[in-house]
Design a protein around this motif. Structure first.
Motif, PDB file in Angstrom:
ATOM      1  N   SER A   1      43.350  41.566  39.066  1.00 16.79           N
ATOM      2  CA  SER A   1      43.071  40.883  40.365  1.00 16.79           C
ATOM      3  C   SER A   1      43.012  41.984  41.446  1.00 16.79           C
ATOM      4  O   SER A   1      41.978  41.402  42.292  1.00 16.79           O
ATOM      5  CB  SER A   1      44.346  39.917  40.608  1.00 16.79           C
ATOM      6  OG  SER A   1      44.440  38.847  39.680  1.00 16.79           O
ATOM      7  N   ALA A   2      43.874  42.830  41.444  1.00 10.06           N
ATOM      8  CA  ALA A   2      43.589  43.855  42.571  1.00 10.06           C
ATOM      9  C   ALA A   2      42.306  44.687  42.326  1.00 10.06           C
ATOM     10  O   ALA A   2      41.379  44.854  43.293  1.00 10.06           O
ATOM     11  CB  ALA A   2      44.589  45.149  42.539  1.00 10.06           C
ATOM     12  N   GLU A   3      41.781  45.071  41.153  1.00  8.98           N
ATOM     13  CA  GLU A   3      40.463  45.417  40.964  1.00  8.98           C
ATOM     14  C   GLU A   3      39.307  44.404  41.423  1.00  8.98           C
ATOM     15  O   GLU A   3      38.205  44.893  41.851  1.00  8.98           O
ATOM     16  CB  GLU A   3      40.455  45.878  39.654  1.00  8.98           C
ATOM     17  CG  GLU A   3      41.096  47.183  38.845  1.00  8.98           C
ATOM     18  CD  GLU A   3      40.722  48.288  39.599  1.00  8.98           C
ATOM     19  OE1 GLU A   3      39.756  48.436  40.548  1.00  8.98           O
ATOM     20  OE2 GLU A   3      41.315  49.511  39.569  1.00  8.98           O
ATOM     21  N   GLU A   4      39.557  43.286  41.153  1.00 10.22           N
ATOM     22  CA  GLU A   4      38.773  42.045  41.502  1.00 10.22           C
ATOM     23  C   GLU A   4      38.568  41.974  43.002  1.00 10.22           C
ATOM     24  O   GLU A   4      37.399  42.133  43.749  1.00 10.22           O
ATOM     25  CB  GLU A   4      39.075  40.786  40.977  1.00 10.22           C
ATOM     26  CG  GLU A   4      38.167  39.596  41.573  1.00 10.22           C
ATOM     27  CD  GLU A   4      38.917  38.290  41.197  1.00 10.22           C
ATOM     28  OE1 GLU A   4      38.113  37.284  41.355  1.00 10.22           O
ATOM     29  OE2 GLU A   4      39.642  38.094  40.436  1.00 10.22           O
ATOM     30  N   SER A   5      39.677  42.229  43.728  1.00  9.06           N
ATOM     31  CA  SER A   5      39.697  42.233  45.109  1.00  9.06           C
ATOM     32  C   SER A   5      38.932  43.654  45.678  1.00  9.06           C
ATOM     33  O   SER A   5      38.158  43.645  46.785  1.00  9.06           O
ATOM     34  CB  SER A   5      41.082  42.183  45.606  1.00  9.06           C
ATOM     35  OG  SER A   5      41.147  41.933  46.920  1.00  9.06           O
ATOM     36  N   ARG A   6      39.013  44.487  44.851  1.00  7.17           N
ATOM     37  CA  ARG A   6      38.390  45.812  45.507  1.00  7.17           C
ATOM     38  C   ARG A   6      36.798  45.548  45.379  1.00  7.17           C
ATOM     39  O   ARG A   6      36.172  46.098  46.246  1.00  7.17           O
ATOM     40  CB  ARG A   6      38.713  46.952  44.508  1.00  7.17           C
ATOM     41  CG  ARG A   6      37.828  48.269  44.826  1.00  7.17           C
ATOM     42  CD  ARG A   6      37.744  49.430  43.684  1.00  7.17           C
ATOM     43  NE  ARG A   6      39.226  49.719  43.119  1.00  7.17           N
ATOM     44  CZ  ARG A   6      40.022  50.399  43.392  1.00  7.17           C
ATOM     45  NH1 ARG A   6      40.154  51.238  44.407  1.00  7.17           N
ATOM     46  NH2 ARG A   6      41.372  50.538  42.528  1.00  7.17           N
ATOM     47  N   SER A   7      36.477  44.857  44.155  1.00 12.06           N
ATOM     48  CA  SER A   7      34.967  44.540  43.956  1.00 12.06           C
ATOM     49  C   SER A   7      34.352  43.704  45.145  1.00 12.06           C
ATOM     50  O   SER A   7      33.265  43.962  45.847  1.00 12.06           O
ATOM     51  CB  SER A   7      34.719  43.832  42.990  1.00 12.06           C
ATOM     52  OG  SER A   7      33.298  43.641  42.676  1.00 12.06           O
ATOM     53  N   GLN A   8      35.423  42.675  45.699  1.00 16.09           N
ATOM     54  CA  GLN A   8      34.924  41.934  46.810  1.00 16.09           C
ATOM     55  C   GLN A   8      34.834  42.572  48.032  1.00 16.09           C
ATOM     56  O   GLN A   8      34.141  42.154  48.931  1.00 16.09           O
ATOM     57  CB  GLN A   8      35.905  40.700  46.794  1.00 16.09           C
ATOM     58  CG  GLN A   8      35.797  39.747  45.671  1.00 16.09           C
ATOM     59  CD  GLN A   8      37.166  39.051  45.426  1.00 16.09           C
ATOM     60  OE1 GLN A   8      38.264  39.151  45.947  1.00 16.09           O
ATOM     61  NE2 GLN A   8      37.053  37.882  44.568  1.00 16.09           N
ATOM     62  N   LEU A   9      35.749  43.446  48.304  1.00 10.23           N
ATOM     63  CA  LEU A   9      35.546  44.460  49.377  1.00 10.23           C
ATOM     64  C   LEU A   9      34.415  45.245  49.476  1.00 10.23           C
ATOM     65  O   LEU A   9      33.650  45.229  50.849  1.00 10.23           O
ATOM     66  CB  LEU A   9      36.742  45.416  49.489  1.00 10.23           C
ATOM     67  CG  LEU A   9      38.311  44.951  49.988  1.00 10.23           C
ATOM     68  CD1 LEU A   9      39.390  46.033  49.495  1.00 10.23           C
ATOM     69  CD2 LEU A   9      38.125  44.227  51.398  1.00 10.23           C
ATOM     70  N   SER A  10      33.775  45.671  48.228  1.00 12.01           N
ATOM     71  CA  SER A  10      32.526  46.188  48.199  1.00 12.01           C
ATOM     72  C   SER A  10      31.459  45.273  48.811  1.00 12.01           C
ATOM     73  O   SER A  10      30.393  45.761  49.338  1.00 12.01           O
ATOM     74  CB  SER A  10      32.169  46.859  46.971  1.00 12.01           C
ATOM     75  OG  SER A  10      33.074  47.918  46.630  1.00 12.01           O
TER      76      SER A  10
END
Length: 132
Positions: A75-84
């Protein structure tokens, strides 16, 4: 390492909680009005990090905790992608992106370190205390 008995004592949960608050604060900005789907996805992913840490901790089993920590890390990596996407769509500035990405980086590292630690220790968890 001392025994942690309450969820609120877990540093990674505290960091995840602060991160979810920051994401919520960010997506309430007017710039997110045209992106309701992304806004909700970001709230869900950031909340999922802290919620999966909590659920795994509450299971009382090392193996289940590790499993839920891996979900939280995802979920943290998903959130990182969303920030991009946010920076690409012009919804946030570079400073916000850098700050929030740094927080995600820290969460991913800390969750990974806890997974590594738990996989090295012989304990099974509170669920198995007193069992053979």
């Amino acid at each position: 390492m001392s025994t942690i008995t309450k969820l609120e004592e877990l540093e990674i949960w505290q960091v995840a909680r602060r991160y979810a608050k920051e994401i919520n604060r960010m997506v309430t900005a007017r710039s997110f009005d045209p992106e309701p789907g992304l806004k909700q996805q970001m709230k869900n992913a950031s909340g999922s990090i802290m919620d999966n840490i909590a659920e795994g901790f509450g299971r009382g089993s090392k193996n289940e905790f590790v499993n839920f920590l891996t979900i939280a890390k995802g979920s943290a990596e998903e959130s990182r992608s969303q920030l991009s996407r946010c920076i690409d769509f012009g919804l946030i500035d570079q400073h916000q992106h850098t700050d929030l990405s740094g927080c995600v980086d820290m969460l991913v590292r800390k969750i990974g370190a806890l997974i590594h630690y738990l996989n090295q220790v012989p304990i099974k968890g509170q669920k198995y205390k007193g069992r053979l």
